[in-house]
Design a protein around this motif. Structure first.
Motif, PDB file in Angstrom:
ATOM      1  N   GLU A 385       0.752  -1.146  -0.024  1.00 11.01           N
ATOM      2  CA  GLU A 385      -0.070  -0.243   0.067  1.00 11.01           C
ATOM      3  C   GLU A 385       0.875   1.321   0.032  1.00 11.01           C
ATOM      4  OE1 GLU A 385      -2.842  -0.077   3.182  1.00 11.01           O
ATOM      5  OE2 GLU A 385      -3.871  -1.822   2.302  1.00 11.01           O
ATOM      6  N   LYS A 517     -11.129  -3.175  -5.448  1.00 10.37           N
ATOM      7  CA  LYS A 517      -9.667  -2.511  -5.667  1.00 10.37           C
ATOM      8  C   LYS A 517      -9.361  -3.173  -7.010  1.00 10.37           C
ATOM      9  CE  LYS A 517      -8.593  -2.476  -0.457  1.00 10.37           C
ATOM     10  NZ  LYS A 517      -7.890  -3.097   0.568  1.00 10.37           N
ATOM     11  N   VAL A 594      -7.681   1.946  -5.429  1.00  8.33           N
ATOM     12  CA  VAL A 594      -9.188   1.825  -4.608  1.00  8.33           C
ATOM     13  C   VAL A 594     -10.174   2.898  -5.318  1.00  8.33           C
ATOM     14  CG1 VAL A 594     -10.024   2.563  -2.317  1.00  8.33           C
ATOM     15  CG2 VAL A 594      -7.641   1.653  -2.440  1.00  8.33           C
TER      16      VAL A 594
END
Length: 659
Positions: A385, A517, A594
């Motif tokens: 991330e 996602k 996202v």
């Protein structure tokens, strides 16, 4: 094992109570799942041994009419599980699916027909008995299918019931159906039995209990010496030698008088069912053995598939007549998954009717593709991330919905390593969006047989369709999508790693609707495996190949008919490929994008188009990164990898370039 000696109506009511109790129990925890897995594997291995042990108990004092029983070892079922009725062969015991009871019991309400040894119910009355149950259960649950699984004689019974009830939603699973009786050597057994002195009961075990091979044949030949049927008897015996040590039980199941009755019934059953094939509308799956010594099953399967309207076939070349009992032969539940024959409504739903593969099923699929996994020795990279690139798949989101969007290598070579590694390392099942030709084919079409795609369906592949993408994302699945489709997988010379995506977004707003996602990824390595030397442009210059391509393309379902440009140009053909000394496959999964909370924003066409182009750019960047980094991989060649494994062990993890 419970045996019902009551009317079909009472049986139906009792079964409903049992079903509701099991539904409340559910499928169970992970620990329970492991226990069931071990029990199922044990059952599949037992085969004939378990059949004969339980048959001894079931045929003792079994007077009375034919009746249904439900095996107690069946597990807790899925909600709305359909009814499965098993119709036995000439043995009549009803234990032909004993190796499959536990797995079947998890997704079906399983009933088995037991025909006592002394029972002399004619075939037409057996048809009425099964028909009465079918009609009763259909009235109770008209929106669910009823499965009729028939082997040998039971196959004729299933066909007869289907012919008499074309308006009931039936699914027929026929294992070596005896509709070929008139062309088999079994019809010659009746005069053989009549020629044998006395009762067959003491004679059969003495003949068959000897070991298989030449001694058995010598004894058999001596028994039938002087008869023109000795070769027939010798061939018929081969299917029985696998359980020779327990033949006294077989003699109790099929004493001479019963066997003669059943053989005469086979003749009438075959004629009855054969004359009514034209009336059958039921969805039908034929399972036929290539080594059936009793019936010409594979030839019959080929005949039936031409005569029945809605029919598929699967062949098992090394199996004998007793298809469901042979150790390591087949797994009926796995077959139903692979053929997409399991459904709980009027039509098969690739999402709601999907039953995930068991660990053993997934392992078998992966091992069947072990060669490509070994040869390509794939390198997997992912992005955390915070943007950090790491070796392995730690950057792939664990929770769905997740949409993997990437480049389709030549012939889709990247599929097997990708799905295998994600499943093995992360225990995540990736549901691929695939071309419809993997799921349907014209009866006399020239496209590849869809049986070659059974493993893809077991692992969750679904036909490309907006509705299927909607259902998968709504169920929080991990979904694999290739916007370039067949055009990328069958690219021309010099088009390696070139994306052929539609000009307009096809998936962004759908992903945003469910907050999925999006994981862009690239895959390289096809140019280290083979090179396209004859492509579509070359083939269409030859009239014969041009005609072939047009024929195949017309046969395949057309996709994106309203699109323009390269992506709409998806001709079905096979390019000429020059193999190379295998290199290595590399995968790079970019940072997840996202979409949660952006549903309203991405309803705007311009915004969704911007994100679509961003995803495409990320895929291209992933490909460019891998193409550059692989140049510094000292183990890119299979020769260097083999040398490394020779010195460090075959199971050693082969290094790659530094990130």
């Amino acid at each position: 094992m419970s045996v019902d000696r009551v009317s079909a109506t009472f049986v139906a009511a009792e079964k409903e109570i049992t079903a509701e109790t099991k539904r409340e129990e559910g499928i169970g925890t992970a620990e329970t799942e492991k226990v069931w897995e071990e029990k199922e594997k044990k059952q599949l291995r037992s085969g004939w041994k378990e059949y004969l042990e339980q048959a001894k108990e079931l045929i003792v004092a079994d007077g009375g009419p034919a009746r249904w029983f439900s095996p107690l070892e069946c597990g807790s079922r899925l909600v709305n599980s359909p009814l499965m009725l098993f119709l036995p062969g000439i043995d009549g015991v009803g234990l032909g699916l004993i190796s499959h009871h536990q797995k079947l019991g998890r997704i079906f309400d399983l009933w088995c027909l037991h025909i006592p040894v002394a029972d002399r119910t004619p075939f037409t009355d057996l048809v009425k008995l099964v028909e009465k149950t079918v009609r009763s259960e259909y009235q109770r649950s008209p929106n669910r299918p009823i499965y009729l699984v028939g082997e040998s004689l039971g196959g004729c019974l299933a066909l007869a019931v289907a012919a008499r009830n074309p308006d009931i939603d039936l699914v027929l699973i026929l294992a070596n159906p005896a509709t070929s009786f008139s062309r088999s050597q079994l019809q010659l057994v009746t005069p053989l039995l009549e020629a044998l002195p006395g009762s067959l009961s003491p004679a059969l075990p003495n003949i068959l209990s000897l070991t298989a091979g030449d001694p058995l044949r010598l004894v058999l030949d001596s028994v039938v010496k002087g008869l023109p049927l000795q070769n027939t008897a010798r061939e018929l015996i081969e299917d029985f030698t696998t359980f020779a040590s327990s033949l006294p039980v077989l003699a109790d199941i099929l004493p001479k008088e019963t066997l003669m009755w059943k053989l005469k019934m086979l003749k009438s059953a075959s004629a009855y069912a054969g004359s009514r094939l034209y009336a059958i509308k039921a969805q039908t799956l034929i399972l036929c053995s290539g080594n059936d010594q009793l019936l010409p099953s594979q030839q019959e399967g080929e005949r039936l598939i031409q005569l029945l309207h809605n029919c598929d076939i699967r062949k098992f070349n090394d199996s004998g007549h007793f298809l469901f009992l042979q150790e390591g032969s087949i797994d009926l539940v796995t077959i139903l998954k692979g053929t997409s024959y399991y459904r709980r409504g009027k039509y098969h739903d690739y999402v709601s009717d999907f039953v995930p593969p068991t660990p053993d099923e997934a392992k078998e699929v992966i091992e069947s593709n072990s060669l490509i996994n070994f040869v390509t020795s794939s390198v997997m990279l992912s992005t955390l991330e915070d943007g950090t690139i790491v070796k392995g798949l730690a950057g792939i989101p664990s929770e769905g919905p997740v949409l993997f969007v990437g480049y389709h290598m030549l012939l889709g070579l990247e599929l097997v390593p990708l799905v295998s590694r994600i499943f093995m390392e992360r225990n995540i099942l990736v549901r691929g969006i695939a071309h419809p030709m993997m799921f349907m084919k014209r009866k006399n079409g020239r496209l590849p047989d869809i049986s070659s795609f059974d493993t893809f369906r077991i692992m969750g592949a679904v036909p490309v369709a907006p509705s299927n993408l909607f259902k998968l994302l709504s169920s929080k699945s991990h979904v694999l999508l290739y916007p370039g489709g067949m055009r990328e997988a069958l690219h021309r010379k010099g088009e390696e790693y070139k994306l052929f995506w539609p000009e307009q977004s096809e998936f962004v707003r759908m992903a945003a609707r469910f907050g999925a996602k999006i994981v862009p990824f690239g895959a390289v390595g096809e140019d280290d495996v083979g090179q396209v030397v004859v492509d579509y442009d070359d083939l269409v210059k030859v009239p014969y190949f041009k005609s072939e391509i047009e024929s195949l393309t017309n046969e395949a379902k057309q996709l994106r008919t309203g699109s323009s440009g390269e992506v709409a140009n998806q001709q079905v053909h096979m390019p000429g490929i020059l193999p190379k000394v295998p290199g290595r496959f590399y995968y790079y999964f970019g940072k997840p994008i996202v979409t949660e909370g952006r549903k309203q924003e991405l309803k705007d066409r311009e915004k969704s188009q911007e994100l679509y182009l961003e995803v495409k750019s990320e895929v291209e960047n992933c490909i460019a990164y891998l193409k550059e980094k692989r140049e510094s991989d000292p183990y890119r060649s299979i020769l260097s990898r083999l040398l490394y494994q020779a010195t460090h062990g075959l199971t050693s993890d082969i290094p790659t370039f530094e990130i």
